[in-house]
Scaffold this active site. Structure first.
Site, mmCIF file in Angstrom:
data_model
loop_
_atom_site.group_PDB
_atom_site.id
_atom_site.type_symbol
_atom_site.label_atom_id
_atom_site.label_comp_id
_atom_site.label_asym_id
_atom_site.label_seq_id
_atom_site.Cartn_x
_atom_site.Cartn_y
_atom_site.Cartn_z
ATOM 1 N N ASN A 1 -6.605 0.710 -2.818
ATOM 2 C CA ASN A 1 -7.464 1.368 -1.814
ATOM 3 C C ASN A 1 -6.906 2.735 -1.417
ATOM 4 O OD1 ASN A 1 -5.312 0.176 -0.409
ATOM 5 N ND2 ASN A 1 -6.557 -0.319 1.395
ATOM 6 N N PRO B 1 -5.967 -1.078 10.719
ATOM 7 C CA PRO B 1 -5.135 -2.286 10.660
ATOM 8 C C PRO B 1 -3.995 -2.132 9.664
ATOM 9 C CG PRO B 1 -7.120 -2.601 9.355
ATOM 10 C CD PRO B 1 -7.210 -1.207 9.942
ATOM 11 N N HIS C 1 0.636 3.525 8.242
ATOM 12 C CA HIS C 1 -0.428 4.389 8.782
ATOM 13 C C HIS C 1 0.219 5.454 9.647
ATOM 14 C CE1 HIS C 1 -3.869 2.105 7.394
ATOM 15 N NE2 HIS C 1 -3.409 0.993 7.917
ATOM 16 N N ASP D 1 2.252 -7.005 2.323
ATOM 17 C CA ASP D 1 1.092 -6.218 2.774
ATOM 18 C C ASP D 1 1.571 -4.980 3.540
ATOM 19 O OD1 ASP D 1 -1.462 -5.310 3.191
ATOM 20 O OD2 ASP D 1 -2.058 -6.933 4.545
ATOM 21 N N HIS E 1 0.874 -1.180 0.000
ATOM 22 C CA HIS E 1 0.000 0.000 0.000
ATOM 23 C C HIS E 1 0.907 1.225 0.000
ATOM 24 C CE1 HIS E 1 -3.659 -2.352 0.882
ATOM 25 N NE2 HIS E 1 -2.829 -3.141 1.549
ATOM 26 N N HIS F 1 -2.518 -12.695 1.530
ATOM 27 C CA HIS F 1 -2.228 -12.879 2.967
ATOM 28 C C HIS F 1 -3.006 -13.990 3.686
ATOM 29 C CE1 HIS F 1 -5.685 -10.223 3.040
ATOM 30 N NE2 HIS F 1 -4.986 -9.128 2.853
HETATM 31 O O1 DOR Z 1 -3.964 -4.789 7.623
HETATM 32 C C1 DOR Z 1 -4.362 -4.430 6.533
HETATM 33 N N1 DOR Z 1 -4.131 -3.186 6.095
HETATM 34 N N2 DOR Z 1 -5.045 -5.287 5.768
HETATM 35 C C2 DOR Z 1 -5.638 -4.901 4.629
HETATM 36 O O2 DOR Z 1 -6.234 -5.709 3.989
HETATM 37 C C3 DOR Z 1 -5.569 -3.491 4.189
HETATM 38 C C4 DOR Z 1 -4.397 -2.820 4.750
HETATM 39 C C5 DOR Z 1 -4.445 -1.328 4.627
HETATM 40 O O3 DOR Z 1 -4.812 -0.795 3.579
HETATM 41 O O4 DOR Z 1 -4.053 -0.650 5.587
HETATM 42 ZN ZN ZN Z 2 -5.827 -7.392 2.524
#
Ligand code: DOR
Ligand code: ZN
Length: 429
Positions: free
Chosen positions: A90, A321, A307, A303, A58, A230
């Protein structure tokens, strides 16, 4: 520009020199000499591997630049030994159109540190109700070859069936975040003893297992390629093994954190441990490691989910998450798989480079180390040891679950088509 890499050990074998010209391996041998003006990289016995390919990151741009940008994420990737990454859609706006995927691709090319392949959304706005324009994104300049609603599951079986039918026609892959939202109800901890003790609602492993079983049936019918993101539960592995034995075109990834960490970490209520799917039990991590060694799980994908502090340094329920992964992936893989003797360096190349490149349909990544092949490499010091400090990582965010841990193996250098992108812990731009 020519490059001579001296004293390097392909797949951990005997030391050789590797001469690179125009981004391609020109010769491999001992005592090689290079034309004047050739850059020399003294590898001091480092292990030479094909550059790592991450099917799942991401990068947060556009719209989430307070957590990561294409530039900071590319820096983290290069430092982690990665030469190609797949960027999940996303973002804000969601990457569900040719305009957004082309923007991501163009920005990544300007940065130029790693090949960034935008993943297109399966459904418009990740809403799960209307298929996005998969064909338009595939035909765009971004050349999208993987589609996913990651972060959410394509929960509606009819939408998933249609997506797989299109994927089959377009020869692209659907990467599913396998979580039956009816069964998880938004819960954010593994449904087990630890969650019960802490009073957290549980995310049952069956929510993953049932979606994977359903999707394998749909993929078989459509003749489509399905990739499962995952994997976190031992039971899912049984479903995958059976589907593969029957010839279903399914592949799967596991994250470094699901190889190493368990829900025993939840007792601190520290949201750095909050991730989707959740950390599970020691039995699950053991099963993940065995399945990865065996090849039932094809690839390691990080993954990488940065954040910013305002989303993470808050109470458990409100925290987002996700965990950083790009700069720690190799070390966690060495700790969990190489040191216990479950994988050798050929095995590391298989799960971090060769299989992900095949799944992502990247013909010039994950290639053998041989004359005439692209000079796209990760150089690894297997005896290196380092202590993880989130604040020192290249990502904009610092949400690493490995803070303060001493981990084995360091990335000495990363080379993309003959150009050094990172060396001795520094980005080369
Ligand atoms: O832990 C996660 N974070 N799982 C996900 O599927 C999305 C991801 C996120 O975009 O932060
Ligand atoms: Zn995911």
């Amino acid at each position: 520009m020519n490059l001579l890499i001296t004293d390097v050990r392909p797949y951990g074998g005997d030391p050789v020199d590797v001469l690179v010209a125009d981004g391609v391996v020109r010769s491999i041998g001992t005592g090689l000499t290079a034309p004047e003006g050739t850059e020399v990289l003294d590898a001091r016995g480092a292990v030479l591997l094909p550059g790592f390919v991450d099917l799942h990151v991401h990068l947060r741009e556009p719209g989430g630049e307070e957590s990561e940008t294409i530039e900071t994420g590319s820096r983290a990737a290069a430092l982690g030994g990665f030469t190609a990454v797949f960027a999940m859609p996303n973002t804000s706006p969601v990457a569900d159109s040719d305009v957004v995927v082309e923007h991501v691709r163009r920005r990544a090319e300007e940065v130029g540190l790693v090949d960034v392949h935008p993943v297109g959304a399966v459904t418009v706005g990740l809403e799960g109700t209307q298929l996005a324009e998969l064909g338009t994104m595939a035909a765009s300049r971004a050349g999208v070859r993987m589609f996913s609603d990651d972060g959410r599951c394509v929960n509606d079986p009819l939408i998933m069936r249609r997506a797989l039918e299109y994927a089959s026609a377009l020869d692209v892959v659907i990467a599913q975040h396998a979580e039956d939202h009816r069964l998880t109800g938004g819960a954010q901890a593994h449904e087990g003893a630890a969650a019960a003790r802490l009073g957290l609602a549980g995310w049952p492993a069956t929510a993953e297992e049932t979606i994977v079983a359903r999707d394998c049936a749909l993929a078989r019918e459509a003749g489509a390629r399905l990739h499962v993101c995952h994997i976190s539960s031992a039971r899912t592995i049984d479903v995958l093994r059976a589907a593969k034995a029957q010839g279903v075109r399914v592949s799967a990834e596991v994250t470094p954190h699901h190889l190493l960490l368990t829900d025993s970490r939840l007792s601190s209520y520290d949201p750095v441990n909050k991730v989707n799917p959740p950390l599970r039990t020691a039995e699950d991590t053991r099963a993940m490691r065995e399945a990865l060694a065996e090849g039932v799980i094809d690839a390691v994908a990080t993954d990488h989910a940065p954040h910013a502090a305002q989303y993470k340094d808050t109470e458990w329920q409100a925290a987002k998450p996700g965990m950083l992964g790009l700069q720690t992936a190799l070390s966690v893989l060495v700790e969990t798989m190489v040191e216990p003797g479950l994988l050798d360096w050929h095995g590391v190349a298989r799960v971090l480079s060769e299989r992900p490149a095949e799944i992502g349909n990247l013909p010039d990544q994950g290639r053998p180390i041989a004359e005439g092949e692209p000079a796209t490499f990760a150089l690894v010091d297997p005896d290196g040891v380092w202590t993880v400090r989130g604040a020192e990582l290249a990502s904009k965010a610092a949400n690493t679950p490995y803070e303060g841990m001493r981990l084995p193996a360091t990335v000495v250098a990363t080379v993309l088509r003959g150009r050094i992108t990172a060396q001795d812990g520094k980005v080369v731009q």
